[in-house]
Enzyme design. Structure first.
Site, PDB file in Angstrom:
ATOM      1  N   GLU A  35     -31.256 -67.168  65.197  1.00  0.00           N
ATOM      2  CA  GLU A  35     -31.979 -67.454  63.950  1.00  0.00           C
ATOM      3  C   GLU A  35     -32.686 -68.791  64.135  1.00  0.00           C
ATOM      4  O   GLU A  35     -32.098 -69.845  63.939  1.00  0.00           O
ATOM      5  CB  GLU A  35     -31.011 -67.485  62.767  1.00  0.00           C
ATOM      6  CG  GLU A  35     -31.710 -67.597  61.428  1.00  0.00           C
ATOM      7  CD  GLU A  35     -30.750 -67.611  60.261  1.00  0.00           C
ATOM      8  OE1 GLU A  35     -31.167 -68.048  59.172  1.00  0.00           O
ATOM      9  OE2 GLU A  35     -29.581 -67.192  60.437  1.00  0.00           O
ATOM     10  N   HIS A  81     -31.297 -75.725  58.645  1.00  0.00           N
ATOM     11  CA  HIS A  81     -31.561 -75.785  60.079  1.00  0.00           C
ATOM     12  C   HIS A  81     -31.929 -77.214  60.461  1.00  0.00           C
ATOM     13  O   HIS A  81     -32.580 -77.933  59.701  1.00  0.00           O
ATOM     14  CB  HIS A  81     -32.710 -74.839  60.463  1.00  0.00           C
ATOM     15  CG  HIS A  81     -32.324 -73.410  60.501  1.00  0.00           C
ATOM     16  ND1 HIS A  81     -32.396 -72.647  61.646  1.00  0.00           N
ATOM     17  CD2 HIS A  81     -31.850 -72.580  59.528  1.00  0.00           C
ATOM     18  CE1 HIS A  81     -31.997 -71.413  61.382  1.00  0.00           C
ATOM     19  NE2 HIS A  81     -31.661 -71.338  60.099  1.00  0.00           N
ATOM     20  N   ALA A  98     -35.384 -68.360  51.878  1.00  0.00           N
ATOM     21  CA  ALA A  98     -36.109 -69.065  52.932  1.00  0.00           C
ATOM     22  C   ALA A  98     -37.361 -68.304  53.347  1.00  0.00           C
ATOM     23  O   ALA A  98     -37.634 -68.126  54.530  1.00  0.00           O
ATOM     24  CB  ALA A  98     -35.207 -69.324  54.140  1.00  0.00           C
ATOM     25  N   ARG A 150     -50.185 -63.170  42.101  1.00  0.00           N
ATOM     26  CA  ARG A 150     -51.423 -63.344  42.864  1.00  0.00           C
ATOM     27  C   ARG A 150     -51.196 -63.397  44.376  1.00  0.00           C
ATOM     28  O   ARG A 150     -52.125 -63.178  45.140  1.00  0.00           O
ATOM     29  CB  ARG A 150     -52.140 -64.618  42.400  1.00  0.00           C
ATOM     30  CG  ARG A 150     -52.664 -64.533  40.976  1.00  0.00           C
ATOM     31  CD  ARG A 150     -53.508 -65.747  40.612  1.00  0.00           C
ATOM     32  NE  ARG A 150     -54.063 -65.607  39.277  1.00  0.00           N
ATOM     33  CZ  ARG A 150     -53.463 -65.997  38.163  1.00  0.00           C
ATOM     34  NH1 ARG A 150     -52.266 -66.557  38.228  1.00  0.00           N
ATOM     35  NH2 ARG A 150     -54.039 -65.839  36.989  1.00  0.00           N
ATOM     36  N   ASP A 204     -23.803 -62.037  47.384  1.00  0.00           N
ATOM     37  CA  ASP A 204     -22.722 -62.886  46.867  1.00  0.00           C
ATOM     38  C   ASP A 204     -22.988 -63.394  45.456  1.00  0.00           C
ATOM     39  O   ASP A 204     -22.141 -64.085  44.872  1.00  0.00           O
ATOM     40  CB  ASP A 204     -22.478 -64.070  47.811  1.00  0.00           C
ATOM     41  CG  ASP A 204     -23.676 -64.993  47.955  1.00  0.00           C
ATOM     42  OD1 ASP A 204     -24.761 -64.676  47.411  1.00  0.00           O
ATOM     43  OD2 ASP A 204     -23.541 -66.035  48.630  1.00  0.00           O
ATOM     44  N   ASP A 262     -24.073 -63.782  56.175  1.00  0.00           N
ATOM     45  CA  ASP A 262     -24.456 -65.171  56.483  1.00  0.00           C
ATOM     46  C   ASP A 262     -23.212 -66.060  56.424  1.00  0.00           C
ATOM     47  O   ASP A 262     -23.264 -67.205  55.989  1.00  0.00           O
ATOM     48  CB  ASP A 262     -25.523 -65.671  55.511  1.00  0.00           C
ATOM     49  CG  ASP A 262     -26.350 -66.819  56.070  1.00  0.00           C
ATOM     50  OD1 ASP A 262     -26.336 -67.036  57.300  1.00  0.00           O
ATOM     51  OD2 ASP A 262     -26.997 -67.519  55.271  1.00  0.00           O
TER      52      ASP A 262
END
Length: 413
Positions: A158, A170, A249, A256, A277, A302
């Site tokens: 990832e 990250h 993310a 639009r 969750d 995750d």
């Protein structure tokens, strides 16, 4: 055929002097039958059937009245079985974080933690990291694959080729663009069957690189991306077949500009993993996504180190991650993975969203197997499929698993 004769009812089994009553079928390489249970096959629900296992394979589903004389029987006393859960996004468990130490021993501890919640196969996740750490992860996962250890199906990288605007937790110092040298590393890892899934921000990957990776057998997922709707539609034509943790993310759906989220919902052939969750995605949004995506929506966790471990806080790079009331966040409130296990994700789908149990189970096993291209060996209870099963009660509380034909049962769970 030499069939050992051994009959028992697991509900009568007990062990003293241990923290929990656990039964492991030591003669698991023999032929045996699991009966007196409901069987969720991944297609339908069967009752009054027995599942026959030979070594690591399911060989037949028959009436319990037609069992061969002398075959070993496991009477589940009315419990249910389904295909073992498959989680394509596991960061950690049992107090361990793969990103911190991508070793075989850590993979083992993570597997043991998640197995307790019905996950029999998974992809460990390495978040954006150095090239050396990536190669260490490749080496460890390759060892597990070669030895057929710990339910490993491959590696999920990832990052680090993601958008800093959508980085979340990250580590920014590792986020970078994909160059030819690392591209060759990834293709080599794919060739050895190690690299199964790569999450990227497609706006930073040349289309020919995407096509090369896809052609090498890497499953490509869009995530941690600020891509526009039009750009997303184009990347789906260049090898992107999935989105990572839908709604999280990524560029969002608006009137639009539909963004990556809108493009993923609209594209019929694009898969999406979702974290059920109640924190990452509102349950109503999961319901909407399910109505649109159908079988192309599957569950992921995750999961972070607290799954299967009493400790609640941990370090993720430079971040102190706090886990309170089932939610993992940084000290500033940024969501950082989850403490979700797959059994809880299934229960949430059933009780919070109203998804029928048969479909919720498929979202945890059948559909991720199909996404991974392994739908002919995992994700169903049918003759010829791997004997990877989860055993649970009417509340979908896990009581045991069968992994590669080996039976484990937690009698007092």
């Amino acid at each position: 055929m030499d069939i050992s004769v051994y009959r028992f009812k697991l509900r009568n089994y007990s062990t003293t002097g241990t923290k929990e009553n656990k039964f492991i079928l030591e003669w698991w390489n023999k032929v045996y039958a699991i009966n007196n249970c409901k069987v969720y096959t991944g297609k339908n629900l069967l009752v009054d059937k027995a599942v026959i296992i030979d070594s690591n394979k399911i060989v037949d589903i028959i009436s319990p009245f037609n069992l061969p004389a002398g075959i070993s029987e496991i009477n589940l006393g009315g419990l249910s079985i389904a295909p073992g859960f498959i989680d394509i996004q596991v960061n950690g468990g049992g107090g361990c974080l793969f990103n911190e130490e991508p070793s075989v021993s850590v993979i083992c501890k993570i597997y043991e933690a998640h197995k307790r919640f019905g996950t029999t196969n998974f992809l460990p996740v390495l978040l954006s990291n150095s090239r050396d750490k990536m190669m260490a992860a490749v080496k460890s996962v390759k060892y597990c694959l070669d030895k057929k250890l710990h339910g490993i199906l491959g590696l999920h990288l990832e990052g680090p080729f993601i958008n800093r605007k959508k980085a979340g937790v990250h580590n920014n110092k590792y986020i970078r663009t994909l160059n030819a040298e690392e591209l060759n590393d990834l293709i080599k890892a794919a060739g050895s069957k190690v690299l199964k899934l790569l999450t990227v921000a497609p706006e930073f990957i040349p289309p020919d690189y995407l096509r090369m990776l896809s052609g090498a057998g890497v499953l490509l997922s869009a995530g941690h991306s600020d891509i526009t709707y039009d750009e997303a539609i184009k990347c789906f034509e260049n090898g992107i077949t999935c989105v990572t943790h839908l709604f999280n993310a990524m560029s969002q759906l608006s009137g639009r500009e539909p963004g990556l989220a809108g493009a993923a919902l609209q594209a019929k052939n694009v898969w999406a993993g979702i974290i059920a969750d109640g924190f990452h995605v509102h349950y109503a949004a999961i319901d909407i996504a399910k109505r649109i995506k159908g079988r192309k929506l599957f569950l992921t966790t995750d999961a972070m180190p607290p799954v299967g471990k009493a400790s609640r806080n941990f370090m993720l790079g430079d971040y102190v991650i706090q886990c309170r009331d089932g939610k993992c966040t940084t000290e500033t409130g940024v969501i950082a993975g989850s403490v979700l296990d797959m059994a809880t994700a299934v229960r949430n789908c059933i009780y919070e969203i109203g998804i029928p149990i048969e479909e919720a189970l498929r979202m945890a096993s059948t559909y991720p197997a199909e996404f991974l291209g392994m739908g002919c060996e995992l994700g169903k209870i049918e003759p010829g499929y791997n004997a990877n099963l989860v055993i649970f009660d009417d509340q979908v509380e896990v009581k045991g698993v069968v992994v590669n034909g080996k039976f484990e049962f937690w009698a007092n769970s």
